[in-house]
Design a protein around this motif. Structure first.
Motif, PDB file in Angstrom:
ATOM      1  N   GLU A 166       0.834  -1.204   0.000  1.00 28.35           N
ATOM      2  CA  GLU A 166       0.000   0.000   0.000  1.00 28.35           C
ATOM      3  C   GLU A 166       0.872   1.259   0.000  1.00 28.35           C
TER       4      GLU A 166
ATOM      5  N   LYS B   1       2.397   1.558  -3.434  1.00 23.46           N
ATOM      6  CA  LYS B   1       1.365   1.992  -4.380  1.00 23.46           C
ATOM      7  C   LYS B   1       1.175   3.508  -4.295  1.00 23.46           C
ATOM      8  N   MET B   2       1.107   4.034  -3.061  1.00 21.22           N
ATOM      9  CA  MET B   2       0.940   5.482  -2.882  1.00 21.22           C
ATOM     10  C   MET B   2       2.137   6.247  -3.443  1.00 21.22           C
TER      11      MET B   2
ATOM     12  N   GLU C 128       2.177   6.035  -7.387  1.00 19.29           N
ATOM     13  CA  GLU C 128       1.101   6.764  -8.065  1.00 19.29           C
ATOM     14  C   GLU C 128       1.576   8.146  -8.507  1.00 19.29           C
ATOM     15  N   HIS C 129       2.654   8.628  -7.907  1.00 18.24           N
ATOM     16  CA  HIS C 129       3.196   9.952  -8.227  1.00 18.24           C
ATOM     17  C   HIS C 129       4.153   9.927  -9.416  1.00 18.24           C
TER      18      HIS C 129
ATOM     19  N   SER D 112       2.920  14.915  -2.983  1.00 19.61           N
ATOM     20  CA  SER D 112       3.636  14.564  -1.757  1.00 19.61           C
ATOM     21  C   SER D 112       5.125  14.555  -2.068  1.00 19.61           C
TER      22      SER D 112
ATOM     23  N   GLN E 290       7.605  10.379   1.608  1.00 20.70           N
ATOM     24  CA  GLN E 290       6.761   9.358   2.210  1.00 20.70           C
ATOM     25  C   GLN E 290       7.672   8.365   2.922  1.00 20.70           C
TER      26      GLN E 290
ATOM     27  N   ASN F 205       3.535  10.927   5.630  1.00 25.37           N
ATOM     28  CA  ASN F 205       3.494  11.496   4.284  1.00 25.37           C
ATOM     29  C   ASN F 205       3.479  13.010   4.380  1.00 25.37           C
TER      30      ASN F 205
END
Length: 185
Positions: free
Chosen positions: A94, A97-98, A101-102, A134, A137, A151
Motif C-alpha cells: 500500500e 502503491k501510494m 502513483e506519483h 507529496s 513518504q 506522508n
C-alpha cells in the motif's frame, strides 16, 4: 551613398536605444528557518519519537493517527499507525502503491532504506522529486506488530524550486524522527 548609410545608422541607433519596459519573471521569496530544537512526542500509542518545536502535533481521525503541522510553511505530515495482523506485505504494498502513483508527475523517486536493529526500527524513506503532491513518504515498522507511515504534503501548488528549502528542512526533521523512533512494547 554616404547620406543613406548615415541615415540608416542613425535610424538603427534610435531604435536600439529605446526604453522599452520588459516584464521580469515573478520572483520567489527565499525562506530560512530556525535551528530546530527537538522534543519527545508523548502519547498512549505503541510508538514515540522526537519532533521539531517548529511543528505542532494534532490528533487525526483515528486512534494513534496524527497530523504534524508546520503552520509557517503550510505543510502537513500525516502520520498513520496500523497494527500488523499477518498483513505486513499488504501494508508495504500500500505504501509503495501510494509512492508510485506519483510517477506521472515525479521526475525521480529516491528510496533510502534504514535499519536500526537495536531499536527494532526498519523502513524506507521515499523522496519524490518534481511537481508531486507529496514530497516525502516514509514507513517505519518493527516487522512483526507495528506499522507507521508518514506522508508530507504542502497546502500549495507544487513548485519544486520554491518548496525546496521547506522540503529540506522537514526532511531533516523526519530523519530525526526516524533516528529517535522507539516502540513502547
Amino acid at each position: 551613398m554616404f547620406k543613406n548609410l548615415a541615415f540608416t545608422l542613425l535610424a538603427l541607433l534610435a531604435v536600439a536605444c529605446s526604453d522599452d519596459v520588459k516584464p521580469k519573471p515573478k520572483g520567489e521569496l527565499r525562506l530560512e528557518y530556525p535551528t530546530p530544537n527537538y522534543q519527545a512526542f508523548k502519547n498512549n500509542c505503541a510508538y514515540t519519537f522526537e519532533y521539531s518545536d517548529f511543528a505542532q502535533i494534532h490528533d487525526a481521525k483515528n486512534a494513534c493517527w496524527y497530523n504534524l503541522t508546520y503552520p509557517k510553511m503550510k505543510a502537513n505530515v500525516f502520520i498513520t499507525y496500523f497494527k500488523i495482523n499477518n498483513d505486513f506485505d499488504l501494508h508495504v504494498k500500500e505504501v509503495e502503491k501510494m509512492v508510485y502513483e506519483h510517477t506521472i508527475k515525479a521526475s525521480a523517486i529516491e528510496t533510502k532504506t534504514f535499519s536500526y536493529p537495536q531499536n527494532r526500527v526498519y523502513g524506507n524513506m521515499y523522496e519524490l522529486k518534481g511537481e508531486t503532491a507529496s514530497n516525502i513518504q516514509i514507513f517505519v515498522t518493527d516487522s512483526t506488530k507495528h506499522f507507521v507511515t508518514a506522508n508530507l504534503y504542502f497546502n500549495t501548488r507544487p513548485k519544486p524550486d520554491s518548496l525546496a528549502p521547506a522540503v529540506n528542512y522537514i526532511k531533516q526533521d523526519l530523519m530525526k524522527m526516524i533516528e529517535t523512533f522507539r516502540w513502547k512494547n
